[in-house]
Design a protein around this motif. Structure first.
Motif, PDB file in Angstrom:
ATOM      1  N   GLN A  51      42.277 -52.488  -4.739  1.00 40.19           N
ATOM      2  CA  GLN A  51      41.871 -51.844  -5.905  1.00 40.19           C
ATOM      3  C   GLN A  51      40.713 -52.650  -6.639  1.00 40.19           C
ATOM      4  O   GLN A  51      39.995 -52.054  -7.111  1.00 40.19           O
ATOM      5  N   ASP A  52      40.588 -53.931  -6.219  1.00 37.00           N
ATOM      6  CA  ASP A  52      39.498 -54.965  -6.812  1.00 37.00           C
ATOM      7  C   ASP A  52      38.383 -54.716  -5.803  1.00 37.00           C
ATOM      8  O   ASP A  52      37.091 -55.442  -6.326  1.00 37.00           O
ATOM      9  N   GLY A  53      38.301 -53.967  -4.905  1.00 35.05           N
ATOM     10  CA  GLY A  53      36.905 -53.718  -3.959  1.00 35.05           C
ATOM     11  C   GLY A  53      36.772 -54.716  -3.025  1.00 35.05           C
ATOM     12  O   GLY A  53      35.560 -54.900  -2.628  1.00 35.05           O
ATOM     13  N   LEU A  54      37.632 -55.630  -2.830  1.00 32.40           N
ATOM     14  CA  LEU A  54      37.455 -56.538  -1.935  1.00 32.40           C
ATOM     15  C   LEU A  54      37.917 -56.422  -0.615  1.00 32.40           C
ATOM     16  O   LEU A  54      37.404 -56.970   0.651  1.00 32.40           O
ATOM     17  N   ILE A  55      38.503 -55.405  -0.289  1.00 30.18           N
ATOM     18  CA  ILE A  55      38.982 -55.099   1.337  1.00 30.18           C
ATOM     19  C   ILE A  55      38.958 -53.502   0.997  1.00 30.18           C
ATOM     20  O   ILE A  55      39.096 -53.022  -0.165  1.00 30.18           O
ATOM     21  N   HIS A  56      39.029 -52.774   2.095  1.00 30.28           N
ATOM     22  CA  HIS A  56      39.277 -51.404   2.242  1.00 30.28           C
ATOM     23  C   HIS A  56      40.488 -51.232   3.358  1.00 30.28           C
ATOM     24  O   HIS A  56      40.499 -52.157   4.217  1.00 30.28           O
ATOM     25  N   SER A  57      41.127 -50.270   3.367  1.00 33.99           N
ATOM     26  CA  SER A  57      41.915 -49.842   4.305  1.00 33.99           C
ATOM     27  C   SER A  57      41.593 -48.526   5.037  1.00 33.99           C
ATOM     28  O   SER A  57      40.748 -47.496   4.317  1.00 33.99           O
ATOM     29  N   PHE A  58      42.216 -48.362   6.224  1.00 31.26           N
ATOM     30  CA  PHE A  58      41.984 -46.957   6.995  1.00 31.26           C
ATOM     31  C   PHE A  58      43.039 -47.047   7.956  1.00 31.26           C
ATOM     32  O   PHE A  58      43.578 -47.919   8.056  1.00 31.26           O
TER      33      PHE A  58
END
Length: 126
Positions: A51-58
């Motif tokens: 949510q904070d834009g520090l990691i992304h998921s896939f």
């Protein structure tokens, strides 16, 4: 809500992403920190970091969720739309730094795209 303060648990998870450029599966993350926190805490931290834009998921093969460090994203928008590669031999997953073009589709607003390329990584090909 986001990460308002960096607890020891949050710092532990962030350090995992700082130490390696490879993506991590949720299963491997839980295993890495099992002596320090429970899986509910890991999921909560991952959700907040995303949510904070520090990691992304896939999603990787078999529908397993993977996480990787973001590059230039914010809590308002993820800018790092890119393909991922998963080795079918060793299961290593990595973010690819190739440009992709997501097409504009009339009367549709595309917000995210998951592109997973599968094959053998450099180490497994040799």
């Amino acid at each position: 809500m986001g990460i308002k303060r960096k607890t020891k648990s949050v710092t532990t998870v962030l350090n995992i992403f700082e130490a390696s450029h490879d993506a991590k599966s949720v299963v491997s993350l839980i295993t890495l920190v099992k002596n320090e926190m429970n899986k509910t805490t890991v999921y909560r931290i991952l959700d907040r970091l995303e949510q904070d834009g520090l990691i992304h998921s896939f999603n990787g093969k078999d529908g397993l969720k993977w996480y990787a460090k973001c590059n230039g994203c914010t809590s308002h928008k993820h800018f790092d739309t890119h393909p991922h590669f998963q080795c079918t031999k060793c299961d290593k997953v990595e973010c690819l730094t190739v440009d992709i073009s997501i097409p504009n589709i009339k009367n549709h607003n595309i917000e995210t795209a998951d592109i997973l390329l599968m094959g053998q990584c450099e180490a497994c090909c040799s």
